[in-house]
Design an enzyme around this catalytic site. Structure first.
Site, PDB file in Angstrom:
ATOM      1  N   GLU A  82      42.293  52.991  56.194  1.00 59.54           N
ATOM      2  CA  GLU A  82      41.302  51.923  56.292  1.00 59.54           C
ATOM      3  C   GLU A  82      42.001  50.640  56.711  1.00 59.54           C
ATOM      4  O   GLU A  82      41.402  49.579  56.693  1.00 59.54           O
ATOM      5  CB  GLU A  82      40.556  51.753  54.970  1.00 59.54           C
ATOM      6  CG  GLU A  82      41.431  51.439  53.772  1.00 59.54           C
ATOM      7  CD  GLU A  82      40.602  51.130  52.537  1.00 59.54           C
ATOM      8  OE1 GLU A  82      40.591  51.961  51.634  1.00 59.54           O
ATOM      9  OE2 GLU A  82      39.971  50.065  52.499  1.00 59.54           O
ATOM     10  N   CYS A 114      38.869  54.368  50.881  1.00 59.68           N
ATOM     11  CA  CYS A 114      39.907  55.263  50.345  1.00 59.68           C
ATOM     12  C   CYS A 114      39.565  56.734  50.520  1.00 59.68           C
ATOM     13  O   CYS A 114      40.389  57.599  50.237  1.00 59.68           O
ATOM     14  CB  CYS A 114      40.134  54.974  48.868  1.00 59.68           C
ATOM     15  SG  CYS A 114      40.685  53.305  48.561  1.00 59.68           S
ATOM     16  N   HIS A 242      41.318  59.336  41.995  1.00 59.62           N
ATOM     17  CA  HIS A 242      41.730  58.221  42.860  1.00 59.62           C
ATOM     18  C   HIS A 242      42.235  57.104  41.938  1.00 59.62           C
ATOM     19  O   HIS A 242      41.576  56.772  40.954  1.00 59.62           O
ATOM     20  CB  HIS A 242      40.531  57.745  43.698  1.00 59.62           C
ATOM     21  CG  HIS A 242      40.772  56.442  44.385  1.00 59.62           C
ATOM     22  ND1 HIS A 242      41.848  56.233  45.210  1.00 59.62           N
ATOM     23  CD2 HIS A 242      40.097  55.260  44.345  1.00 59.62           C
ATOM     24  CE1 HIS A 242      41.825  54.987  45.652  1.00 59.62           C
ATOM     25  NE2 HIS A 242      40.781  54.374  45.146  1.00 59.62           N
TER      26      HIS A 242
HETATM   27  P1  HMG Z   1      40.291  41.515  36.080  1.00 61.25           P
HETATM   28  O1  HMG Z   1      39.793  40.170  36.369  1.00 61.25           O
HETATM   29  O2  HMG Z   1      41.752  41.676  35.825  1.00 61.25           O
HETATM   30  O3  HMG Z   1      39.457  42.210  34.909  1.00 61.25           O
HETATM   31  O4  HMG Z   1      39.937  42.427  37.305  1.00 61.25           O
HETATM   32  P2  HMG Z   1      39.454  41.999  33.349  1.00 61.25           P
HETATM   33  O5  HMG Z   1      39.548  40.552  33.013  1.00 61.25           O
HETATM   34  O6  HMG Z   1      38.272  42.792  32.883  1.00 61.25           O
HETATM   35  O7  HMG Z   1      40.828  42.680  32.814  1.00 61.25           O
HETATM   36  C1  HMG Z   1      41.204  43.967  33.121  1.00 61.25           C
HETATM   37  C2  HMG Z   1      41.636  44.676  31.845  1.00 61.25           C
HETATM   38  O8  HMG Z   1      42.752  43.995  31.264  1.00 61.25           O
HETATM   39  C3  HMG Z   1      40.557  44.717  30.751  1.00 61.25           C
HETATM   40  O9  HMG Z   1      40.634  46.009  30.130  1.00 61.25           O
HETATM   41  C4  HMG Z   1      41.020  43.661  29.773  1.00 61.25           C
HETATM   42  O10 HMG Z   1      40.572  43.854  28.429  1.00 61.25           O
HETATM   43  C5  HMG Z   1      42.524  43.820  29.868  1.00 61.25           C
HETATM   44  P3  HMG Z   1      39.372  47.034  30.247  1.00 61.25           P
HETATM   45  O11 HMG Z   1      38.237  46.363  29.589  1.00 61.25           O
HETATM   46  O12 HMG Z   1      39.131  47.236  31.729  1.00 61.25           O
HETATM   47  O13 HMG Z   1      39.870  48.258  29.562  1.00 61.25           O
HETATM   48  N1  HMG Z   1      43.300  42.661  29.415  1.00 61.25           N
HETATM   49  C6  HMG Z   1      44.458  42.746  28.744  1.00 61.25           C
HETATM   50  N2  HMG Z   1      45.167  43.810  28.316  1.00 61.25           N
HETATM   51  C7  HMG Z   1      46.340  43.558  27.668  1.00 61.25           C
HETATM   52  N3  HMG Z   1      46.821  42.306  27.450  1.00 61.25           N
HETATM   53  C8  HMG Z   1      46.143  41.226  27.867  1.00 61.25           C
HETATM   54  C9  HMG Z   1      44.897  41.404  28.541  1.00 61.25           C
HETATM   55  N4  HMG Z   1      43.979  40.583  29.092  1.00 61.25           N
HETATM   56  C10 HMG Z   1      42.998  41.348  29.617  1.00 61.25           C
HETATM   57  N5  HMG Z   1      46.645  40.010  27.659  1.00 61.25           N
HETATM   58  C11 HMG Z   1      39.670  44.408  38.622  1.00 61.25           C
HETATM   59  C12 HMG Z   1      40.148  43.834  37.282  1.00 61.25           C
HETATM   60  C13 HMG Z   1      39.908  45.883  38.651  1.00 61.25           C
HETATM   61  C14 HMG Z   1      38.177  44.131  38.791  1.00 61.25           C
HETATM   62  C15 HMG Z   1      40.460  43.691  39.747  1.00 61.25           C
HETATM   63  O14 HMG Z   1      41.830  44.000  39.619  1.00 61.25           O
HETATM   64  C16 HMG Z   1      40.001  44.071  41.131  1.00 61.25           C
HETATM   65  O15 HMG Z   1      39.084  43.479  41.687  1.00 61.25           O
HETATM   66  N6  HMG Z   1      40.683  45.101  41.746  1.00 61.25           N
HETATM   67  C17 HMG Z   1      40.340  45.565  43.093  1.00 61.25           C
HETATM   68  C18 HMG Z   1      39.128  46.498  43.085  1.00 61.25           C
HETATM   69  C19 HMG Z   1      39.392  47.829  42.414  1.00 61.25           C
HETATM   70  O16 HMG Z   1      40.515  48.278  42.311  1.00 61.25           O
HETATM   71  N7  HMG Z   1      38.317  48.520  42.010  1.00 61.25           N
HETATM   72  C20 HMG Z   1      38.431  49.824  41.423  1.00 61.25           C
HETATM   73  C21 HMG Z   1      37.244  50.740  41.731  1.00 61.25           C
HETATM   74  S1  HMG Z   1      36.801  50.780  43.468  1.00 61.25           S
HETATM   75  C22 HMG Z   1      38.035  51.750  44.206  1.00 61.25           C
HETATM   76  O17 HMG Z   1      38.788  52.387  43.538  1.00 61.25           O
HETATM   77  C23 HMG Z   1      38.132  51.711  45.696  1.00 61.25           C
HETATM   78  C24 HMG Z   1      39.308  50.946  46.251  1.00 61.25           C
HETATM   79  O18 HMG Z   1      40.487  51.690  46.108  1.00 61.25           O
HETATM   80  C25 HMG Z   1      39.054  50.570  47.718  1.00 61.25           C
HETATM   81  C26 HMG Z   1      38.667  51.647  48.701  1.00 61.25           C
HETATM   82  O19 HMG Z   1      37.921  52.569  48.455  1.00 61.25           O
HETATM   83  O20 HMG Z   1      39.106  51.486  49.854  1.00 61.25           O
HETATM   84  C27 HMG Z   1      39.530  49.625  45.540  1.00 61.25           C
END
Ligand code: HMG
Length: 398
Positions: A82, A114, A242
């Site tokens: 991609e 992906c 994935h």
């Molecule tokens: P974020 O802002 O880091 O989310 O974004 P958050 O604030 O909810 O924190 C993430 C986790 O960290 C949470 O745990 C928190 O509790 C924890 P969860 O509730 O998820 O179990 N946390 C902590 N843990 C330990 N110590 C701390 C602490 N603070 C918070 N101090 C997000 C996370 C994945 C949304 C972001 O990284 C993102 O936008 N990533 C890109 C998109 C993505 O990967 N999406 C996944 C599904 S889609 C997919 O897989 C397709 C893709 O590969 C693309 C394609 O197909 O081409 C992306």
């Protein structure tokens, strides 16, 4: 009955990586958020002379050097990506030249976020099972550089790399099951990358929900098809998902366990056994988009191929936008010894750690990388394929 599937595998990663703990400090975030919260360790960072073509070529060169792999037998080359380098000319065409592949060959690129690599793998499987391959083999490569804007929540989930797979009859690693799979598609705006951008736009929370919905849909269809084929959907010894970041695979497993009627304790216990061994490589490289599922498979085989011989492994591929597929394969007898010889993790060991300034300088230069003059001198590693720049608008590789 003749079997078809993945005969051999090889990986490639950029020569540099960033520790997510260094990134966390630079962004003023608790390192535990990236490490425990997201399940990340290191993210692979591509330099100016590394692009999805060079990564694909390095993985394919390693694959073609594997004993028992015959370059002349390749009749189909599909590159899933991609992060293509051209709107028209596919990476598969560059590779065809760089690798010196036979001219009696069908070469093209597949795209669906992906999912693009899985589209290529399952197409190659159908090509073989239908008899169209006429005894030849397919080369399927997943290659990508995952970039998000600096300082956004996606930044710690970046990564880069390539997986090359030889797909043929009587495979040595994993026999797949032609026709037995579960697909799921839905038009959603969870993640996309407009034509003028190098970094993706993502609605993170929505993307997680879309991934889990797609998993439920694809798994239900796969389970139904498996029963129709007199199989048992519960006989999977391991599950590879994935992996955009490690925690997502855990969320996926929890969701699937719930759908299968398991309680939270059983989900955790089966996660440790069925999923964790597949997450080691992705924690070292980050999201490889099309390649992420196959880095997970490589990680699993690297850790356990010997004890999994004769056992079935489930595979879940998700591409934003969206399209997903659940399918399965059986680890071949002899895979343990073969995988030890392949040493799949070798490319991950030979890398350099970047400081935050060097990483940010690379990312700031992203916009100029594709138009720089190929004649500009640069330090080239003679053991790797390098992108030199453009000459008269044409990309030049060495
Ligand atoms: P974020 O802002 O880091 O989310 O974004 P958050 O604030 O909810 O924190 C993430 C986790 O960290 C949470 O745990 C928190 O509790 C924890 P969860 O509730 O998820 O179990 N946390 C902590 N843990 C330990 N110590 C701390 C602490 N603070 C918070 N101090 C997000 C996370 C994945 C949304 C972001 O990284 C993102 O936008 N990533 C890109 C998109 C993505 O990967 N999406 C996944 C599904 S889609 C997919 O897989 C397709 C893709 O590969 C693309 C394609 O197909 O081409 C992306």
């Amino acid at each position: 009955m003749e079997s078809f599937g993945i005969d051999a595998l090889a990986l490639a990663v950029p020569r540099s990586f960033l520790e997510v703990t260094d990134l966390a400090v630079a962004r003023g975030v608790a390192p535990s958020k990236f490490v425990e919260g997201l399940g990340m360790g290191r993210i692979a960072i591509a330099s100016a002379d590394e692009d999805p073509v060079t990564l694909a070529a390095d993985a394919a060169r390693r694959l073609l050097a594997t004993p028992g792999v015959d370059k002349e037998s390749i009749g189909l080359v599909i590159v899933g990506t991609e992060t293509a380098v051209d709107h028209s000319k596919p990476i598969a065409a560059y590779l065809h030249g760089l690798l010196g592949l036979p001219s009696r060959c069908r070469v093209y690129e597949t795209k669906h976020a992906c999912f693009g690599g899985t589209a290529g793998l399952l197409t190659a499987l159908d090509w073989l099972a239908s008899g169209s391959g006429r005894g030849r083999a397919a080369l399927v490569i997943c290659t990508d550089i995952a970039r998000y804007t600096l300082g956004t929540p996606g930044e710690p989930t970046q990564g880069a790399g390539a997986v090359a797979m030889l797909v043929k009859a009587s495979p040595r690693l994993l026999a797949l099951e032609p026709g037995v799979s579960g697909s799921f598609a839905r038009d959603v705006a969870d993640f996309w990358r407009p034509l003028d951008r190098k970094d993706a736009i993502v609605d993170g929370a929505l993307s997680v929900r879309c991934y889990l919905d797609a998993l439920g849909g694809a798994y239900a269809t796969w389970a139904e098809e498996t029963r129709k084929a007199s199989g048992n959907p519960d006989d999977l010894a391991r599950r590879c998902y994935h992996v955009p970041y490690g925690k997502m695979a855990k969320k996926a497993h929890q969701h699937l366990s719930e759908l299968r009627g398991l309680d939270a304790a059983a989900a955790e216990e089966t996660f440790q056994r069925e999923v964790k061994p597949s997450l080691r490589f992705s924690a070292e490289v980050g999201n490889v988009y099309t390649g992420s599922l196959y880095f997970a498979l490589a990680s699993l085989l690297d850790a356990e191929a010997g004890e999994l011989e004769g056992k079935r492994v489930g595979l879940f591929s998700y591409g934003s936008g969206s399209c997903a597929e659940f399918f399965a394969g059986t680890v071949e007898p002899g895979a343990g010894a073969f995988v030890r010889m392949l040493d799949l993790g070798a490319p991950l060991r030979d890398r350099t750690r970047l400081g935050i300034e060097a990483y940010e300088a690379i990312r700031r230069a992203d916009a100029q990388v594709d138009t720089r003059d190929a004649a500009t001198p640069s330090a080239i590693d003679a053991n790797r394929v390098a992108f030199l720049g453009v000459d008269g608008g044409r990309r030049v590789y060495q």
